[in-house]
Design an enzyme around this catalytic site. Sequence first.
Site, mmCIF file in Angstrom:
data_model
loop_
_atom_site.group_PDB
_atom_site.id
_atom_site.type_symbol
_atom_site.label_atom_id
_atom_site.label_comp_id
_atom_site.label_asym_id
_atom_site.label_seq_id
_atom_site.Cartn_x
_atom_site.Cartn_y
_atom_site.Cartn_z
ATOM 1 N N PRO A 1 57.879 -42.692 -37.242
ATOM 2 C CA PRO A 1 58.214 -42.009 -38.504
ATOM 3 C C PRO A 1 59.692 -41.667 -38.637
ATOM 4 O O PRO A 1 60.119 -41.212 -39.700
ATOM 5 C CB PRO A 1 57.359 -40.750 -38.454
ATOM 6 C CG PRO A 1 57.151 -40.485 -37.002
ATOM 7 C CD PRO A 1 57.078 -41.824 -36.344
ATOM 8 N N SER B 1 65.914 -20.692 -39.291
ATOM 9 C CA SER B 1 65.465 -19.299 -39.184
ATOM 10 C C SER B 1 65.259 -18.852 -37.750
ATOM 11 O O SER B 1 65.084 -19.664 -36.838
ATOM 12 C CB SER B 1 64.172 -19.026 -39.953
ATOM 13 O OG SER B 1 64.270 -19.437 -41.274
ATOM 14 N N ASP C 1 57.710 -39.459 -45.215
ATOM 15 C CA ASP C 1 57.977 -40.793 -44.667
ATOM 16 C C ASP C 1 58.419 -41.745 -45.775
ATOM 17 O O ASP C 1 57.973 -41.629 -46.923
ATOM 18 C CB ASP C 1 56.733 -41.363 -43.982
ATOM 19 C CG ASP C 1 56.266 -40.513 -42.811
ATOM 20 O OD1 ASP C 1 57.092 -40.219 -41.932
ATOM 21 O OD2 ASP C 1 55.076 -40.130 -42.792
ATOM 22 N N ASP D 1 57.867 -33.301 -39.354
ATOM 23 C CA ASP D 1 58.132 -34.423 -40.254
ATOM 24 C C ASP D 1 56.933 -34.611 -41.169
ATOM 25 O O ASP D 1 55.872 -35.056 -40.741
ATOM 26 C CB ASP D 1 58.368 -35.697 -39.423
ATOM 27 C CG ASP D 1 58.809 -36.867 -40.283
ATOM 28 O OD1 ASP D 1 58.894 -36.709 -41.509
ATOM 29 O OD2 ASP D 1 59.054 -37.947 -39.707
#
Length: 792
Positions: A454, A246, A321, A318
């Site tokens: 991660p 976006s 996981d 994020d």
Amino acid sequence: MKKRILTLLKILVVFFLMLIITGYFFVNNLKPTYEGNINLQGLQSTTDVYFDDYGIPHIYAKNETDAIKTLGYVHAQDRLWQMELLRRIAPGKLSEIFGEVAIENDKFNITLGIDEYSQKTVDSFDKNSETYKLSMAYLDGINQYIIEGKTPIEFYILGIDKKEFTLNDVHNIIGYMAFSFAMAYKTDPILSSLQAKLGNEYIKELGIDINPNSTLIKNYNNTNSIIAREVAKIQGKSPIPAFIGSNSWVVASEKAKNGKVLFANDPHIGYSSPSVWYEAHIKTPDFESYGYYLGGVPFPLLQHNREYAYGLTMFENDDLDFYQEENHPTDNSKYKTINGYKPYKISNKIITVKDTENIEFKVKSSIHGPLINDAIKGLESKKPLAMSWIYTKTPNKILEAIYKMSHANNVGEFKSGVSLIHAPGLNVMYGDNNGNISWIAAGKLYKLPEKANPKFVLNGTNGKDEIEEYLDFSQNPQAHNPPWNYVYSNNNQPDSIAGMLYPGYYLPEDRAKRTVQLLEEKNDFDVDDYKKMLNDSKSLVAEELSKIIVSEVKSASKTENEIESIKILENWDGNFVKSSIGATIYSRFVFLFMRNTFEDEITKEVFFDFVNTHIMKRMIAQQVRKEESIWWDNINTNEKEVKSDIFKKSFSETVSSLEKQLGTDVNSWTWNRVHKVEHTHPLGSVQTLKTYFNVGTYDIDGANEVLNQQINDYTLDATYNIHAGPSTRRIVDFSDVDNSWSILPTGNSGNPLSKHYRDQAEMFANGEFRKMRMNKEEIEKVSTKLILTSIN
């Protein structure tokens, strides 16, 4: 005998005429009702709905409960089919209507656990809150249409019975939206596989920070890279598109020609027919909203009124996981934890499949989340892999958040609503009539231990990779009335407030670089400037990289078409417009360059999984600019390749492939020949139904990572499949709110029989806009009127 034959022929002609007439009246009876009188049970007073010249309902009611009940009704009559699909994804009920082809989707989505989470959320809902009361009024409007209204043609074709909507459905729709943002499933397993196969030196060159003390899983089974591939297939088969990227920017009054805040937003979402948003305008004596609604969700995710506007882009943080678990050596119903072996939580699931037997399976869950092995082909016999997703781990207040955001009286109340969003991560953009502008990153952020990365699959057995801390909302990135007088968001890495970089899957610099350049150029922005910006197809990065490409290949080129292609790239301004030849050459080169750089190390299969991840997209500019790279050498040859070898090979292949696909006349290689968009309907895959349900095909400006972002996968296909782009383009001018502007990719109705099913598609493809009307006198002049009266 002759008479009998003539009589029979007359009977057959009459029969077929009656059949055609009956079919005509049947089909026409399925159209939405945009004028006349309808009874709606439970209204406190008569409500008027004006459907304007683009089918957008303007609802005038005496109170908000009546208004939102009416919204539910008119939303359902235009989008009930879309609502039906949306509510079926998370609980795994697509196979009920599509049969065996949807089993993989259903298995995967059931495993995510959204449906159970929605039930818990509904059970804990405050039944006295305005959020609950208005949500139930909206559902009542939908359900009254289901009972009394017309049945969409798709229901007849597939033999679906209409069923009433519940609050669980609303939360399941929100849950699907939240998961469609997550990029970790496309990236983490692949990175873990590549790290195990190639080592840290290769991974570092992908821009991944490797802590030498990281607790990386040793000998990670690289077959787990199939997660990205299989989930991509599953989402590719989904009848409702994913949310992707976006743009948004807001300039303060100091940078606006008319001295008032100017707001712009275009969320990037997968293209489909119908397109994702339903526009509706609500006006009561004490409330007004011009909103964009997801099917089945009672409050707008995008909105403006005369006081403020807000919009969204994807944060790209994020929030998902993967943890590799370890089964008990003799009992696979248990798994290893730091406190010994514990039993998996096991849930029995059933998928109802149309025209065949039901599917029964079990979902195992560890403390980290559900095991995805049985939900993804090829993982069944591998080591157990659990998915930890923040969305299902903390209380869900998203519906309350959207209610507060859409009903705020000031910027403080608005931020209070934003703070309730835990997932998905969103950049919330804000501007108001008082001169305030804001960018606020929403989402529950958390810290892992320093040694836990991660970006890779984490160790679920030793307790060393667990979440250490959830950050307070005050530590989320945000900016309020900055001294440079604008805020913007293009899905890039944000600055830190918490003294840390927020892990995520951020997009390349291209759009942000162009946004800042354009915003810095002027201090007198108006609506026309914003229209040009939203349609801007120039990439400063591509312009720069094309010059590097030319410098690397110029001396080696031999064929006439290679020489001509170099001249074109040399003079190309980085603009991806339909008439551009440079855009075609550059885009093909980028794919072949990335393939020749990375495929030999990571294999062809994994390359096609990885080339369309955000990490690989960020690598394009980095790799072109590099002089030295471990990735240059082709490990399958005896020679040691260097940068120039990769460039020359890729450029030669670029020209050769374009000659085969587009002909030998370089001047005919215009962007419009390869860059097209079609908005597909789930039933449009059936050839006989395609022209009826699908919208398009259209030639279109734009490309990956320009402001007019038209997203296609990197490929050697003759025509690029543009699968996503602006789901709307909105401009709100607080100096003249009645003259704010927007466009949808197809139309406001999801009913193929409505004249508003595709009436904006050509305008959208041409970069045009139409008004978001709020002036009642103007609305009445271009509208039909539907009057809803209570039958109490």
